[in-house]
Scaffold this active site. Structure first.
Site, PDB file in Angstrom:
ATOM      1  N   ARG A  89      16.586  -0.202  27.882  1.00  0.00           N
ATOM      2  CA  ARG A  89      17.388   0.246  29.024  1.00  0.00           C
ATOM      3  C   ARG A  89      16.500   0.175  30.263  1.00  0.00           C
ATOM      4  O   ARG A  89      15.358   0.618  30.236  1.00  0.00           O
ATOM      5  CB  ARG A  89      17.848   1.672  28.761  1.00  0.00           C
ATOM      6  CG  ARG A  89      18.879   2.203  29.705  1.00  0.00           C
ATOM      7  CD  ARG A  89      19.351   3.586  29.264  1.00  0.00           C
ATOM      8  NE  ARG A  89      20.137   3.559  28.045  1.00  0.00           N
ATOM      9  CZ  ARG A  89      20.236   4.598  27.210  1.00  0.00           C
ATOM     10  NH1 ARG A  89      19.612   5.717  27.445  1.00  0.00           N
ATOM     11  NH2 ARG A  89      20.984   4.510  26.126  1.00  0.00           N
ATOM     12  N   LYS A 119      16.593  15.009  26.570  1.00  0.00           N
ATOM     13  CA  LYS A 119      16.933  14.141  27.704  1.00  0.00           C
ATOM     14  C   LYS A 119      17.394  14.964  28.909  1.00  0.00           C
ATOM     15  O   LYS A 119      17.913  16.081  28.743  1.00  0.00           O
ATOM     16  CB  LYS A 119      18.016  13.156  27.306  1.00  0.00           C
ATOM     17  CG  LYS A 119      19.297  13.862  26.876  1.00  0.00           C
ATOM     18  CD  LYS A 119      20.502  12.938  26.803  1.00  0.00           C
ATOM     19  CE  LYS A 119      20.503  12.042  25.609  1.00  0.00           C
ATOM     20  NZ  LYS A 119      21.763  11.320  25.433  1.00  0.00           N
ATOM     21  N   GLY A 143      29.990   6.641  25.742  1.00  0.00           N
ATOM     22  CA  GLY A 143      31.077   6.080  26.547  1.00  0.00           C
ATOM     23  C   GLY A 143      31.911   7.163  27.216  1.00  0.00           C
ATOM     24  O   GLY A 143      33.011   6.886  27.697  1.00  0.00           O
TER      25      GLY A 143
HETATM   26  C1  HEM Z   1      21.180   2.220  20.544  1.00  0.00           C
HETATM   27  C2  HEM Z   1      22.100   2.722  21.308  1.00  0.00           C
HETATM   28  C3  HEM Z   1      22.229   4.191  21.689  1.00  0.00           C
HETATM   29  C4  HEM Z   1      21.842   5.310  21.046  1.00  0.00           C
HETATM   30  C5  HEM Z   1      21.135   5.426  19.725  1.00  0.00           C
HETATM   31  C6  HEM Z   1      22.246   6.440  21.848  1.00  0.00           C
HETATM   32  C7  HEM Z   1      22.057   7.766  21.531  1.00  0.00           C
HETATM   33  C8  HEM Z   1      22.664   8.807  22.173  1.00  0.00           C
HETATM   34  C9  HEM Z   1      22.671  10.162  21.728  1.00  0.00           C
HETATM   35  C10 HEM Z   1      21.966  10.679  20.478  1.00  0.00           C
HETATM   36  C11 HEM Z   1      23.399  10.882  22.629  1.00  0.00           C
HETATM   37  C12 HEM Z   1      23.706  12.366  22.560  1.00  0.00           C
HETATM   38  C13 HEM Z   1      22.801  13.065  23.432  1.00  0.00           C
HETATM   39  C14 HEM Z   1      22.715  14.531  23.292  1.00  0.00           C
HETATM   40  O1  HEM Z   1      23.102  15.109  22.311  1.00  0.00           O
HETATM   41  O2  HEM Z   1      22.187  15.118  24.222  1.00  0.00           O
HETATM   42  C15 HEM Z   1      23.824   9.998  23.642  1.00  0.00           C
HETATM   43  C16 HEM Z   1      24.565  10.353  24.742  1.00  0.00           C
HETATM   44  C17 HEM Z   1      24.847   9.507  25.796  1.00  0.00           C
HETATM   45  N1  HEM Z   1      24.451   8.195  25.917  1.00  0.00           N
HETATM   46 FE1  HEM Z   1      23.658   7.096  24.430  1.00  0.00          FE
HETATM   47  N2  HEM Z   1      22.846   5.973  22.951  1.00  0.00           N
HETATM   48  C18 HEM Z   1      22.859   4.609  22.889  1.00  0.00           C
HETATM   49  C19 HEM Z   1      23.419   3.740  23.810  1.00  0.00           C
HETATM   50  C20 HEM Z   1      23.980   4.138  24.985  1.00  0.00           C
HETATM   51  C21 HEM Z   1      24.684   3.263  25.866  1.00  0.00           C
HETATM   52  C22 HEM Z   1      24.945   1.794  25.628  1.00  0.00           C
HETATM   53  C23 HEM Z   1      25.086   4.018  26.931  1.00  0.00           C
HETATM   54  C24 HEM Z   1      25.876   3.588  28.134  1.00  0.00           C
HETATM   55  C25 HEM Z   1      26.909   2.751  28.048  1.00  0.00           C
HETATM   56  C26 HEM Z   1      24.625   5.359  26.702  1.00  0.00           C
HETATM   57  C27 HEM Z   1      24.842   6.417  27.552  1.00  0.00           C
HETATM   58  C28 HEM Z   1      24.928   7.715  27.102  1.00  0.00           C
HETATM   59  C29 HEM Z   1      25.635   8.767  27.791  1.00  0.00           C
HETATM   60  C30 HEM Z   1      26.301   8.646  29.148  1.00  0.00           C
HETATM   61  C31 HEM Z   1      25.598   9.889  26.957  1.00  0.00           C
HETATM   62  C32 HEM Z   1      26.247  11.223  27.211  1.00  0.00           C
HETATM   63  C33 HEM Z   1      25.278  12.028  27.882  1.00  0.00           C
HETATM   64  C34 HEM Z   1      25.516  13.469  27.870  1.00  0.00           C
HETATM   65  O3  HEM Z   1      25.395  14.105  26.828  1.00  0.00           O
HETATM   66  O4  HEM Z   1      25.751  13.974  28.948  1.00  0.00           O
HETATM   67  N3  HEM Z   1      23.966   5.400  25.504  1.00  0.00           N
HETATM   68  N4  HEM Z   1      23.361   8.736  23.358  1.00  0.00           N
HETATM   69  S1  SF4 Z   2      28.573   6.935  21.265  1.00  0.00           S
HETATM   70 FE1  SF4 Z   2      28.439   4.790  20.722  1.00  0.00          FE
HETATM   71  S2  SF4 Z   2      26.475   3.976  21.527  1.00  0.00           S
HETATM   72 FE2  SF4 Z   2      26.437   6.241  21.623  1.00  0.00          FE
HETATM   73  S3  SF4 Z   2      25.358   6.837  19.820  1.00  0.00           S
HETATM   74 FE3  SF4 Z   2      27.576   6.900  19.318  1.00  0.00          FE
HETATM   75  S4  SF4 Z   2      28.126   4.860  18.568  1.00  0.00           S
HETATM   76 FE4  SF4 Z   2      26.076   4.736  19.492  1.00  0.00          FE
END
Ligand code: HEM
Ligand code: SF4
Length: 538
Positions: free
Chosen positions: A72, A182, A444
């Site tokens: 990223r 994060k 998403g």
């Molecule tokens: C290998 C791919 C990815 C993994 C393993 C991953 C993992 C995670 C995890 C574990 C969370 C939950 C966070 C939490 O509990 O605080 C999260 C939330 C999030 N991720 Fe990802 N992510 C990935 C790809 C992406 C992509 C492609 C995007 C954007 C299109 C993205 C944007 C976000 C956003 C906006 C959140 C929500 C944030 C929030 O909690 O406010 N991530 N992701």
């Molecule tokens: S919401 Fe989508 S990109 Fe994010 S951790 Fe789950 S499957 Fe992966």
């Protein structure tokens, strides 16, 4: 390796495993190890504890874990130059199998990278003033902002210098590279909440206040928002922050998170849990103790929510200049398309490109005399449309099983084809935001969609089948997360099901009523009744 910090929580035996990993070696130290060792010795040489730390370099293993990585790249505030775009396109072309994703926080993502390529990619990014560092990991992430900053008729001040200052202050700052989890910041002076204040850990939104007989433009402050499995809307603090105080206040909030945030369970470590426990009053008291006095809150200058969408060709703050808000279906493009975007930005605009939190892009500063020719460009007519069809235009999708280790179902291509199917099946002239996610983490941003689709599996006589749970009525206009319907729809029925649901909305809605407001008016049980009727035809 830099000198190790003596953190006060280091003696706590109840810390989660990741905390010990971070104490043993700071996440940022992995960058040096990647450059000096792993990129030369290859995937097999990577130590497992360092694999967790790779996130601080902005790199994650992609699915299946066979030696390929996702990266990223930070695009601070969602504004980049055509030169930077070309560097990104080159990286995708050489190392990333020609794939570029724009994310829901305005960053750019690559896939298919090998560890051998990382040192060269870091260099290429640095040569363009870009960085992937701390784009993942327990640290201040990509700063979300208004991609129209500086040219926006709906902004009250230009936030570009503030975002740049924050970026300079936090990036690679070891005082803040070991946070409990994060940490997501958003800064925008757009009055329509372009940077989704309520779903960030810390957000600044425009405000004004009369002080000593003088009207000052500044910000209100929101803390403790976040999505994933336990979503929270941020709480507004009763403070007014002048533009020159934003960095100080951000450092204060981040210090509170670092020192008081929970480090026992990773699922309970985000700032939102601390804010929920303390409440905004105690949080404010603690903040003022750190940063000194701040004025109480002033007059809110926000009004409504634009959803992060900027479609069309619109007048800027500067007379005679226009910006073009363009659609990138589910945020995915290839290197050639990104290069073409850079050419369009140079030829028609001032060479700057915006990335939007809706996974879209925009081109800034197009003189009036060039607008007509711009509209005729084949790329604009055929691909990055400024008047996209409703469903393709308002579809958002996470990465899904194609590359994500946490995914339960395939999403990206599915959302793209589903949106296309809906555009072919239902004529709807007004926006209807559909967000698809492959697991509860909610990359998403399912919770803020008019219709949210969350991946699940169901057991059928043919074995496990991919399906989606349906959520309706999310918005940040009058902030509320969407609510779950009792309907788990297998993928073969998803398109026709949604077409029927949307057709019912079309028939029942009042003049100008967006989907989320319609859900509020008719009530969830009414929609559940419609769903039951669709699913069990007489
Ligand atoms: C290998 C791919 C990815 C993994 C393993 C991953 C993992 C995670 C995890 C574990 C969370 C939950 C966070 C939490 O509990 O605080 C999260 C939330 C999030 N991720 Fe990802 N992510 C990935 C790809 C992406 C992509 C492609 C995007 C954007 C299109 C993205 C944007 C976000 C956003 C906006 C959140 C929500 C944030 C929030 O909690 O406010 N991530 N992701
Ligand atoms: S919401 Fe989508 S990109 Fe994010 S951790 Fe789950 S499957 Fe992966």
């Amino acid at each position: 390796m830099a000198e190790r910090k003596q953190w006060k929580w280091a003696a706590d035996p109840s810390l989660n495993k990741m905390e010990f990993t971070k104490l043993e070696k700071d996440g940022l130290d992995v960058i040096e190890t990647i450059v000096n060792t792993y990129s030369k010795e290859g995937f097999a040489s990577i130590e497992s504890s360092d694999m967790d730390r790779f996130k601080w370099a902005g790199v994650y293993q992609q699915r299946p874990k066979d030696g390929h990585f996702m990266m990223r790249v930070r695009i601070p505030g969602g504004i980049l130059s055509s030169e930077q775009a070309r560097v990104l396109a080159k990286i995708a072309e050489i190392y990333g199998r020609d794939l570029v994703d724009v994310t829901t926080r305005q960053a750019v993502q690559f896939h298919w990278l090998t560890v051998e390529s990382l040192a060269d990619i870091f260099d290429r990014l640095a040569s363009a003033g870009l960085s992937s560092f701390e784009a993942c990991g327990d640290c201040p992430r990509q700063i979300m902002g208004n991609p129209l900053a500086g040219i926006d008729p709906h902004e009250v001040l230009d936030t570009r210098p503030i975002v740049a200052e924050l970026e300079k202050f936090f990036l690679l700052n070891r005082d803040f590279s070991n946070l409990p989890r994060k940490y997501k910041i958003s800064v925008s002076a757009n009055i329509h909440n372009a940077a989704h204040a309520q779903i960030n850990d810390l957000a600044f939104t425009p405000a004004k206040k009369v002080m000593a007989g003088e009207e000052v433009i500044g910000f209100h402050v929101w803390v403790g928002g976040g999505l994933s499995a336990k979503p929270y809307l941020a709480k507004q603090l009763d403070v007014f922050v002048r533009p020159e105080e934003v960095v100080k206040v951000t450092a204060g909030v981040t210090t509170l998170f670092r020192d008081f945030g929970y480090r026992q369970k990773r699922t309970h470590a985000r700032l939102k849990f601390l804010v929920a426990d303390w409440g905004p009053e105690k949080f404010t008291e603690q903040l003022l103790e750190l940063v000194g006095e701040l004025e109480p809150g002033g007059i809110d200058l926000t009004s409504g929510w634009n959803g992060g969408y900027f479609y069309g060709i619109h007048e800027q703050r500067q007379a005679g200049l226009y910006y073009a808000g363009l659609s990138v279906p589910v945020g995915r493009m290839n290197a050639g398309e990104l290069n073409e975007l850079a050419r369009l930005a140079d030829e028609y605009g001032d060479g700057t490109i915006g990335t939007c939190n809706t996974q879209n892009v925009l081109i800034r500063n197009i003189p009036e005399a060039k607008v007509a020719a711009f509209r005729e460009e084949p790329m604009i007519v055929n691909r990055f449309k400024w008047q996209p069809n409703t469903f393709v235009g308002y579809a958002v999708s996470c990465t899904g099983t194609e590359y994500c280790n946490l995914a339960i179902v395939e999403t990206k291509e599915r959302m793209r084809s589903l949106a296309q199917y809906l555009d072919d099946t239902v004529v709807l002239e007004t926006p209807l935001r559909i967000h698809m996610i492959g697991c509860p983490n909610s990359c998403g941003q399912r919770q803020i969609a008019d219709i949210g689709l969350q991946g699940a599996l169901v057991k059928t006589s043919n074995g496990m089948v991919e399906a989606f749970d349906i959520y309706v009525g999310g918005t940040l206009e009058e902030p509320q997360f969407n609510r779950k319907l009792n309907a788990r729809i297998t993928v073969d029925r998803l398109g026709p099901f949604l077409a029927q649901l949307v057709t019912l909305y079309k028939a029942d809605r009042q003049e100008g009523e967006p989907y989320w407001r319609y859900v509020e008016r008719v009530g969830l049980s009414h929609i559940q009744g419609q769903v039951d009727a669709i699913l069990q035809p007489a």
